[in-house]
Design a protein around this motif. Structure first.
Motif, PDB file in Angstrom:
ATOM      1  N   SER A 139       0.826  -1.222   0.000  1.00  0.00           N
ATOM      2  CA  SER A 139       0.000   0.000   0.000  1.00  0.00           C
ATOM      3  C   SER A 139       0.856   1.267   0.000  1.00  0.00           C
ATOM      4  O   SER A 139       0.855   2.053   0.965  1.00  0.00           O
ATOM      5  CB  SER A 139      -0.934  -0.010   1.216  1.00  0.00           C
ATOM      6  N   PHE A 140       1.602   1.472  -1.080  1.00  0.00           N
ATOM      7  CA  PHE A 140       2.332   2.720  -1.237  1.00  0.00           C
ATOM      8  C   PHE A 140       1.351   3.846  -1.579  1.00  0.00           C
ATOM      9  O   PHE A 140       0.242   3.608  -2.051  1.00  0.00           O
ATOM     10  CB  PHE A 140       3.358   2.606  -2.377  1.00  0.00           C
ATOM     11  N   LYS A 141       1.790   5.076  -1.369  1.00  0.00           N
ATOM     12  CA  LYS A 141       0.996   6.219  -1.803  1.00  0.00           C
ATOM     13  C   LYS A 141       0.875   6.196  -3.317  1.00  0.00           C
ATOM     14  O   LYS A 141       1.829   5.867  -4.031  1.00  0.00           O
ATOM     15  CB  LYS A 141       1.648   7.528  -1.351  1.00  0.00           C
ATOM     16  N   ARG A 142      -0.307   6.536  -3.817  1.00  0.00           N
ATOM     17  CA  ARG A 142      -0.560   6.548  -5.255  1.00  0.00           C
ATOM     18  C   ARG A 142      -0.232   7.916  -5.853  1.00  0.00           C
ATOM     19  O   ARG A 142      -0.371   8.942  -5.188  1.00  0.00           O
ATOM     20  CB  ARG A 142      -2.029   6.219  -5.530  1.00  0.00           C
ATOM     21  N   LEU A 143       0.186   7.905  -7.108  1.00  0.00           N
ATOM     22  CA  LEU A 143       0.499   9.137  -7.821  1.00  0.00           C
ATOM     23  C   LEU A 143      -0.707  10.064  -7.852  1.00  0.00           C
ATOM     24  O   LEU A 143      -0.573  11.282  -7.713  1.00  0.00           O
ATOM     25  CB  LEU A 143       0.972   8.815  -9.238  1.00  0.00           C
ATOM     26  N   VAL A 216       3.467   4.746  -6.268  1.00  0.00           N
ATOM     27  CA  VAL A 216       2.908   3.870  -7.293  1.00  0.00           C
ATOM     28  C   VAL A 216       2.174   4.735  -8.305  1.00  0.00           C
ATOM     29  O   VAL A 216       1.277   5.506  -7.956  1.00  0.00           O
ATOM     30  CB  VAL A 216       1.959   2.820  -6.670  1.00  0.00           C
ATOM     31  N   GLY A 217       2.569   4.618  -9.555  1.00  0.00           N
ATOM     32  CA  GLY A 217       1.966   5.440 -10.596  1.00  0.00           C
ATOM     33  C   GLY A 217       2.431   5.017 -11.964  1.00  0.00           C
ATOM     34  O   GLY A 217       3.035   3.958 -12.133  1.00  0.00           O
ATOM     35  N   GLU A 218       2.199   5.875 -12.951  1.00  0.00           N
ATOM     36  CA  GLU A 218       2.509   5.496 -14.326  1.00  0.00           C
ATOM     37  C   GLU A 218       3.980   5.700 -14.671  1.00  0.00           C
ATOM     38  O   GLU A 218       4.671   6.539 -14.098  1.00  0.00           O
ATOM     39  CB  GLU A 218       1.627   6.265 -15.296  1.00  0.00           C
ATOM     40  N   ARG A 219       4.436   4.917 -15.635  1.00  0.00           N
ATOM     41  CA  ARG A 219       5.843   4.948 -16.023  1.00  0.00           C
ATOM     42  C   ARG A 219       6.251   6.311 -16.575  1.00  0.00           C
ATOM     43  O   ARG A 219       7.399   6.732 -16.406  1.00  0.00           O
ATOM     44  CB  ARG A 219       6.134   3.845 -17.041  1.00  0.00           C
ATOM     45  N   ALA A 220       5.326   7.014 -17.213  1.00  0.00           N
ATOM     46  CA  ALA A 220       5.652   8.340 -17.739  1.00  0.00           C
ATOM     47  C   ALA A 220       6.116   9.269 -16.627  1.00  0.00           C
ATOM     48  O   ALA A 220       7.037  10.068 -16.804  1.00  0.00           O
ATOM     49  CB  ALA A 220       4.437   8.929 -18.462  1.00  0.00           C
ATOM     50  N   PHE A 221       5.497   9.146 -15.466  1.00  0.00           N
ATOM     51  CA  PHE A 221       5.953   9.937 -14.318  1.00  0.00           C
ATOM     52  C   PHE A 221       7.318   9.454 -13.837  1.00  0.00           C
ATOM     53  O   PHE A 221       8.140  10.248 -13.375  1.00  0.00           O
ATOM     54  CB  PHE A 221       4.940   9.856 -13.173  1.00  0.00           C
TER      55      PHE A 221
END
Length: 289
Positions: A139-143, A216-221
């Protein structure tokens, strides 16, 4: 160790919480040495402004102890290292959450990737990111959550901005953030502070990542911190080269990587010590790109 603040931690003395933590460091160091049965404790490393790290040995093996000033970005560093389990990142050997202390693999010789003129820097980054971008149930923080915090920050900074130019930069970035948040995002583990001095030389692998600030987020970030990493070259040409090459080789949408880089640069760029440099990066990424 002395009760006097190490030079790299002087900025923490500006707050009561920082001073209190610095005062506890001698006791924290002693507790870690006892708990992990360490010997040959060396002088602390310079560099980080929010942690105290020092070399030692455990059963003849070189290790690093990292004591972190309690703040949001350090909360899940141990969890990220557990997820990666040494694949492209230093290994975690121990964790004492009550002390915000990590026992880490010591990467040797430990030189910065950005300081090695013989190595294809971005080739190393491509290899590392292709392995670090993994899915996880932790449960990491989400982007998206982080972006909402940044939107609030931007609104507050817009309200107190000293001039029209600053307000225009903030409004433009808010618009980019709105565009990015209007579409679904993939979710992989991101090191949101992966710059040229958070990749170090080692023996187990040629290069290993240190000091994760997980999200946790998208690879573009995930490309944003490397694109804006001035350690790899602080010119518009070098920055756009990083944007183009990393996007192409990692199969990431260039425009989303560019927009996320602008957003993160502004979000991390209100500190007066770095403000001018970050505004320059934003200009390079918004004019004729």
């Amino acid at each position: 160790m002395s009760n006097q603040a190490p030079e790299n931690l002087k900025a923490l003395e500006a707050t009561s919480a920082g001073r209190n933590w610095i005062d506890t460091l001698p006791n924290l160091v002693d507790a870690c040495v006892r708990h992990w049965s360490l010997d040959n404790v060396g002088k602390p490393f310079a560099g980080s402004t929010v942690s105290h790290a020092f070399p030692a040995f455990r059963d003849g093996m070189p290790v690093v102890v990292k004591l972190q000033f309690p703040h949001e970005e350090c909360l899940f560093e141990a969890d990220a290292l557990k997820v990666w389990a040494g694949a492209g990142a230093v290994r975690l050997f121990g964790h004492l959450p009550e002390y915000n202390a990590l026992l880490l693999e010591r990467a040797q010789p430990g030189s910065y990737l950005s300081d090695d003129p013989r190595t294809d820097h971005l080739g190393v980054v491509v290899d590392l990111l292709s392995r670090l971008w993994v899915t996880t149930n932790v449960s990491f923080k989400r982007l998206r959550q982080q972006a909402e915090d940044w939107d609030t920050l931007f609104k507050n900074e817009h309200r107190i901005a000293a001039d029209d130019q600053e307000r225009r930069v903030i409004r433009h970035t808010q618009g980019l953030l709105g565009e990015l948040l209007s579409t679904p995002m993939e979710e992989v583990l991101i090191h949101q502070d992966l710059h040229g001095q958070n990749i170090v030389s080692a023996q187990r692998e040629p290069w290993l990542v240190i000091d994760p600030k997980p999200l946790v987020g998208e690879r573009a970030f995930g490309l944003a911190p490397i694109i804006r990493s001035f350690e790899f070259g602080n010119t518009k040409k070098s920055m756009l080269y990083r944007l183009d090459r990393l996007s192409e080789e990692l199969g990431v949408e260039r425009e989303r990587a560019r927009k996320w880089t602008v957003v993160q640069t502004l979000a991390w760029g209100f500190d007066p010590h770095f403000k001018a440099k970050h505004r320059q990066i934003i200009q390079w990424l918004t004019v004729d790109t």
